[in-house]
Design a protein around this motif. Sequence first.
Motif, mmCIF file in Angstrom:
data_model
loop_
_atom_site.group_PDB
_atom_site.id
_atom_site.type_symbol
_atom_site.label_atom_id
_atom_site.label_comp_id
_atom_site.label_asym_id
_atom_site.label_seq_id
_atom_site.Cartn_x
_atom_site.Cartn_y
_atom_site.Cartn_z
ATOM 1 N N LEU A 31 35.408 -6.152 12.980
ATOM 2 C CA LEU A 31 34.521 -5.399 13.871
ATOM 3 C C LEU A 31 34.991 -3.972 14.083
ATOM 4 N N MET A 32 36.288 -3.726 13.999
ATOM 5 C CA MET A 32 36.795 -2.369 14.240
ATOM 6 C C MET A 32 36.335 -1.394 13.168
ATOM 7 N N LYS A 33 35.798 -1.914 12.052
ATOM 8 C CA LYS A 33 35.355 -1.045 10.962
ATOM 9 C C LYS A 33 33.840 -0.976 10.849
ATOM 10 N N CYS A 34 33.126 -1.384 11.914
ATOM 11 C CA CYS A 34 31.660 -1.249 11.906
ATOM 12 C C CYS A 34 31.168 -1.016 13.325
ATOM 13 N N ASP A 35 29.872 -0.811 13.464
ATOM 14 C CA ASP A 35 29.312 -0.411 14.759
ATOM 15 C C ASP A 35 28.827 -1.579 15.605
ATOM 16 N N TYR A 36 28.930 -2.821 15.108
ATOM 17 C CA TYR A 36 28.389 -3.949 15.868
ATOM 18 C C TYR A 36 29.215 -4.211 17.124
ATOM 19 N N GLN A 37 28.513 -4.387 18.239
ATOM 20 C CA GLN A 37 29.146 -4.726 19.508
ATOM 21 C C GLN A 37 28.750 -6.143 19.903
ATOM 22 N N ALA A 38 29.742 -6.955 20.244
ATOM 23 C CA ALA A 38 29.462 -8.329 20.677
ATOM 24 C C ALA A 38 28.529 -8.321 21.886
ATOM 25 N N HIS A 39 27.613 -9.274 21.918
ATOM 26 C CA HIS A 39 26.607 -9.358 22.984
ATOM 27 C C HIS A 39 27.065 -10.343 24.062
ATOM 28 N N ASN A 40 26.964 -11.631 23.783
ATOM 29 C CA ASN A 40 27.381 -12.658 24.738
ATOM 30 C C ASN A 40 28.456 -13.589 24.194
ATOM 31 N N ASP A 41 28.483 -13.747 22.863
ATOM 32 C CA ASP A 41 29.369 -14.728 22.249
ATOM 33 C C ASP A 41 30.389 -14.005 21.351
ATOM 34 N N VAL A 42 31.538 -13.671 21.941
ATOM 35 C CA VAL A 42 32.552 -12.900 21.224
ATOM 36 C C VAL A 42 33.083 -13.682 20.021
ATOM 37 N N ASN A 43 33.254 -14.985 20.182
ATOM 38 C CA ASN A 43 33.796 -15.795 19.088
ATOM 39 C C ASN A 43 32.881 -15.762 17.867
ATOM 40 N N ARG A 44 31.567 -15.928 18.080
ATOM 41 C CA ARG A 44 30.637 -15.910 16.950
ATOM 42 C C ARG A 44 30.464 -14.502 16.394
ATOM 43 N N ALA A 45 30.684 -13.498 17.229
ATOM 44 C CA ALA A 45 30.608 -12.114 16.753
ATOM 45 C C ALA A 45 31.750 -11.793 15.801
ATOM 46 N N GLN A 46 32.800 -12.573 15.845
ATOM 47 C CA GLN A 46 33.971 -12.300 15.021
ATOM 48 C C GLN A 46 34.024 -13.142 13.753
ATOM 49 N N ARG A 47 33.012 -13.964 13.519
ATOM 50 C CA ARG A 47 33.056 -14.811 12.334
ATOM 51 C C ARG A 47 31.777 -14.700 11.514
ATOM 52 N N ILE A 48 31.940 -14.914 10.215
ATOM 53 C CA ILE A 48 30.817 -14.908 9.287
ATOM 54 C C ILE A 48 30.226 -16.308 9.192
ATOM 55 N N GLU A 49 28.898 -16.374 9.233
ATOM 56 C CA GLU A 49 28.180 -17.621 8.997
ATOM 57 C C GLU A 49 27.227 -17.385 7.828
ATOM 58 N N TRP A 50 26.854 -18.460 7.153
ATOM 59 C CA TRP A 50 25.957 -18.334 6.004
ATOM 60 C C TRP A 50 24.554 -18.674 6.449
ATOM 61 N N GLU A 51 23.753 -17.638 6.597
ATOM 62 C CA GLU A 51 22.415 -17.780 7.163
ATOM 63 C C GLU A 51 21.367 -17.999 6.085
ATOM 64 N N HIS A 52 20.362 -18.802 6.421
ATOM 65 C CA HIS A 52 19.189 -18.969 5.577
ATOM 66 C C HIS A 52 18.183 -17.872 5.923
ATOM 67 N N ILE A 53 17.841 -17.033 4.943
ATOM 68 C CA ILE A 53 16.805 -16.029 5.192
ATOM 69 C C ILE A 53 15.489 -16.721 5.548
ATOM 70 N N VAL A 54 15.096 -17.706 4.738
ATOM 71 C CA VAL A 54 13.988 -18.593 5.130
ATOM 72 C C VAL A 54 14.620 -19.718 5.936
ATOM 73 N N PRO A 55 14.358 -19.805 7.243
ATOM 74 C CA PRO A 55 15.062 -20.781 8.077
ATOM 75 C C PRO A 55 14.876 -22.216 7.582
ATOM 76 N N ALA A 56 15.947 -23.005 7.703
ATOM 77 C CA ALA A 56 15.878 -24.411 7.276
ATOM 78 C C ALA A 56 14.791 -25.165 8.024
ATOM 79 N N SER A 57 14.583 -24.816 9.280
ATOM 80 C CA SER A 57 13.548 -25.510 10.046
ATOM 81 C C SER A 57 12.151 -25.201 9.526
ATOM 82 N N GLN A 58 11.988 -23.988 8.940
ATOM 83 C CA GLN A 58 10.671 -23.604 8.440
ATOM 84 C C GLN A 58 10.241 -24.481 7.272
#
Length: 207
Positions: A31-58
């Motif tokens: 995070l120190m090398k980009c402009d993103y600021q944690a909102h409510n969940d600092v732990n999730r802001a510090q980790r990478i997750e693999w997101e589905h562009i087309v949501p799995a629920s869709q």
Amino acid sequence: EHAKKKAKELYKTQATDFYCNCPFRGSDVILMKCDYQAHNDVNRAQRIEWEHIVPASQFGRSFAIWKHGHKDCMTESGKKYRGRKCARKVSKEFRMMEADLYNLVPAIGEVNMRRGNLAMTILDPKEQAQTVCALKIGETGVEPSDTLKGFIARTYLYMDYAYPNTNILDKKMKDQMLAWHKKFPKTAAEKRRAASIAVIQGNINPY
């Protein structure tokens, strides 16, 4: 899990997340090398997750087992379950869709959470929306920035093509994605990623 390991290999040389362009190493966002600021969940802001562009629920809701469950979807205590867990257990097609590398991108965990399962679309200008990196997140959907619209469109169009009869795109949304596809051409990085996935996965994205 196997697909996520393969996905990590695609980003070894350019390890930045999809929406905020933040560098990451392994599963840790720098995070120190980009402009993103944690909102409510600092732990999730510090980790990478693999997101589905087309949501799995869709696409998952097109499976009857997602909605109604299956005789094999039962806990040891005899409680029935449905949704993603059941679809993953029973349906090979769902497992293939969930693990499709063309639809997986690295995202800051908190951004993934804030996007949720909202579809990519054009928001009504009157709609209240939060800007999170390259996304405008409203109540009815998410509008990406111009830098991401082409990539996202080609992902939606691919998933609709590769897995017919799963209700990914209706006519209105398909027209929108085709318009983005034409207006925002492929980048060299997108082409390299698609070529690598074709080798790993054994099929191409015709878009």
